[in-house]
Design a protein around this motif. Structure first.
Motif, PDB file in Angstrom:
ATOM      1  N   ALA A   1      46.265  37.446  43.016  1.00 12.82           N
ATOM      2  CA  ALA A   1      45.454  36.409  42.376  1.00 12.82           C
ATOM      3  C   ALA A   1      43.966  36.639  42.578  1.00 12.82           C
ATOM      4  CB  ALA A   1      45.836  35.038  42.930  1.00 12.82           C
ATOM      5  N   THR A   2      43.584  37.541  43.460  1.00 10.16           N
ATOM      6  CA  THR A   2      42.180  37.925  43.630  1.00 10.16           C
ATOM      7  C   THR A   2      41.838  39.161  42.802  1.00 10.16           C
ATOM      8  OG1 THR A   2      42.177  37.026  45.881  1.00 10.16           O
ATOM      9  CG2 THR A   2      40.425  38.574  45.318  1.00 10.16           C
ATOM     10  N   ILE A   3      42.749  40.117  42.756  1.00  8.33           N
ATOM     11  CA  ILE A   3      42.475  41.370  42.045  1.00  8.33           C
ATOM     12  C   ILE A   3      42.517  41.185  40.536  1.00  8.33           C
ATOM     13  CG2 ILE A   3      43.337  43.701  41.650  1.00  8.33           C
ATOM     14  CD1 ILE A   3      44.318  43.735  44.529  1.00  8.33           C
ATOM     15  N   ILE A   4      43.510  40.457  40.020  1.00  8.03           N
ATOM     16  CA  ILE A   4      43.677  40.336  38.563  1.00  8.03           C
ATOM     17  C   ILE A   4      42.452  39.717  37.890  1.00  8.03           C
ATOM     18  CG2 ILE A   4      45.053  39.259  36.740  1.00  8.03           C
ATOM     19  CD1 ILE A   4      47.480  39.519  38.573  1.00  8.03           C
ATOM     20  N   PRO A   5      41.930  38.564  38.348  1.00  4.71           N
ATOM     21  CA  PRO A   5      40.749  38.014  37.662  1.00  4.71           C
ATOM     22  C   PRO A   5      39.512  38.896  37.793  1.00  4.71           C
ATOM     23  CG  PRO A   5      41.273  36.729  39.625  1.00  4.71           C
ATOM     24  CD  PRO A   5      42.414  37.651  39.395  1.00  4.71           C
ATOM     25  N   ILE A   6      39.377  39.658  38.885  1.00  2.49           N
ATOM     26  CA  ILE A   6      38.231  40.556  39.015  1.00  2.49           C
ATOM     27  C   ILE A   6      38.292  41.647  37.960  1.00  2.49           C
ATOM     28  CG2 ILE A   6      37.205  42.329  40.485  1.00  2.49           C
ATOM     29  CD1 ILE A   6      37.751  40.608  42.868  1.00  2.49           C
ATOM     30  N   VAL A   7      39.468  42.229  37.761  1.00  4.69           N
ATOM     31  CA  VAL A   7      39.620  43.296  36.765  1.00  4.69           C
ATOM     32  C   VAL A   7      39.331  42.776  35.366  1.00  4.69           C
ATOM     33  CG1 VAL A   7      41.246  44.901  35.715  1.00  4.69           C
ATOM     34  CG2 VAL A   7      41.246  44.568  38.198  1.00  4.69           C
ATOM     35  N   VAL A   8      39.927  41.637  35.022  1.00  2.00           N
ATOM     36  CA  VAL A   8      39.725  41.081  33.682  1.00  2.00           C
ATOM     37  C   VAL A   8      38.271  40.653  33.484  1.00  2.00           C
ATOM     38  CG1 VAL A   8      40.425  39.246  32.097  1.00  2.00           C
ATOM     39  CG2 VAL A   8      42.136  40.362  33.543  1.00  2.00           C
TER      40      VAL A   8
END
Length: 386
Positions: free
Chosen positions: A189-196
């Motif tokens: 839940a931290t990595i996914i929004p950063i990538v997007v």
């Protein structure tokens, strides 16, 4: 002369005192929780954490040994003798300040005095816990005599709280299981929004296309929308498309709620990067993807780290989203915040367990914050100075 540039302000001391007070207000509760996590229940109930290194006075209830197996004939009667601390958790206590045989007066007698229990019975209690309980055969029977004791307790620290929190219970009812469940929720839940958000922020900062200004306005507007308004509609959407209540659903929920801040923060940072670098890369034939991956992302690391801290802390400490999108009756996906609520509901009196569980919960966010705080400041100041 007082207005000359470079002179030291006369109010510097006020700034230093204010900063020290703010640090103390933040630090004291954390230190108190840490100290309380190593204390016993009796210590917590009798004194504050700041008195943990000093002896404290406690009122405890103890019992003499059962007379059936311990009484000895003495003249015309019987006597039960021993030490009041033998079968208790206060084996290190040697200083009894006062004692009594009734809860209405726990300090009725001094050490060494004899209490008249009625019908020929008597009890003598010494300062070191030694006692003599006298009476005849009919009287000294049943359970041991209850004694209320005021003692001076030395500092008492233990690792039993951590053992009970992390290792006790079955696989579905332990803080250790909840700890790994929380990591399972927080890291994606931290990595996914950063990538997007990184792709979206680059497009909004450096790519010209119709409607870009409107999209930026929408992102800013989403920052003020309470997430509570979207919980039920989003849950119905998840159930409708078959995601249900599980890790995938909670990952997507945290991603959706975190994207507006991520896009806004990263876009403000990227738009402040030197334009000449990007234009020179385009002249040299670099594609937009190459510019993004080899120039923008390395230069935007402070902003990425800043949002990562925010998202990690928010996701780790979240209870509301986990309750809505991660409901599991078997306890296989229970996160730490929900586990602490369970401890509070079933063990409301065990404050030492709650303090330990709470500190275990905040230990990881504290480590992340202190490790990346310099990037947090740099990311927050992005775009504030040209």
């Amino acid at each position: 002369m007082d207005n000359i540039a470079g002179t030291k302000s006369s109010l510097t001391w006020a700034v230093h005192i204010s900063v020290a007070l703010l640090v103390a207000l933040w630090l004291f509760p954390t230190v108190g929780l840490f100290v309380s996590s190593f204390r016993t229940a009796d210590q917590i109930s009798s004194s504050g954490w700041w008195a943990s290194i000093f002896p404290t006075e406690q009122n405890v209830v103890l019992r003499a040994a059962d007379p059936e197996d311990n009484r000895v004939a003495d003249g015309d009667g019987f006597v039960v003798s021993g030490n009041i601390f033998d079968d208790s958790d206060h084996g290190t206590q040697t200083d009894i300040r006062a004692w009594g045989t009734s809860s209405r007066d726990v300090a009725a007698y001094e050490p060494g005095e004899t209490a008249d229990l009625g019908e020929g019975e008597s009890l003598t209690l010494m300062a070191d816990g030694g006692y003599e309980w006298r009476g005849d055969d009919d009287q000294i029977s049943g359970r041991g005599q209850r004694v209320f004791v005021s003692i001076t307790a030395p500092p008492d620290f233990t690792l039993e709280n951590y053992r009970q929190v992390l290792l006790s219970g079955d696989a579905t009812d332990s803080m250790a299981k909840a700890f790994f469940n929380t990591l399972t929720v927080t890291i994606p839940a931290t990595i996914i929004p950063i990538v997007v958000a990184a792709f979206a922020a680059y497009a909004l900062a450096w790519m010209d296309f119709p409607g870009r200004a409107l999209l930026i306005a929408c992102v800013v507007g989403l920052l003020v929308v309470p997430l509570q308004l979207a919980l039920i509609p989003l849950l119905r959407l998840h159930l409708g498309i078959g995601i249900g209540k599980g890790y995938l659903g909670v990952w997507l929920a945290h991603t959706g709620f975190g994207l507006p801040l991520a896009v806004y923060l990263l876009r403000n940072y990227m738009v402040g990067l030197p334009r000449d670098i990007i234009e020179n890369a385009r002249v040299d034939g670099a594609t937009e993807f190459q510019i993004f991956t080899k120039i923008i992302l390395p230069l935007s690391f402070p902003a990425l780290a800043s949002f990562a801290i925010f998202q990690f802390l928010w996701t780790w400490n979240d209870l509301l989203v986990a309750k809505v999108f991660l409901i599991d009756a078997t306890g296989q996906t229970t996160v730490m915040t929900a586990q602490i609520v369970e401890l509070l509901g079933t063990r409301g009196g065990n404050w030492e367990i709650l303090a330990t569980a709470a500190f275990v919960s905040i230990a990881v966010p504290l480590a992340v914050f202190f490790a990346m705080q310099k990037y947090l400041v740099r990311g927050l100041l992005a775009g504030s100075v040209k």
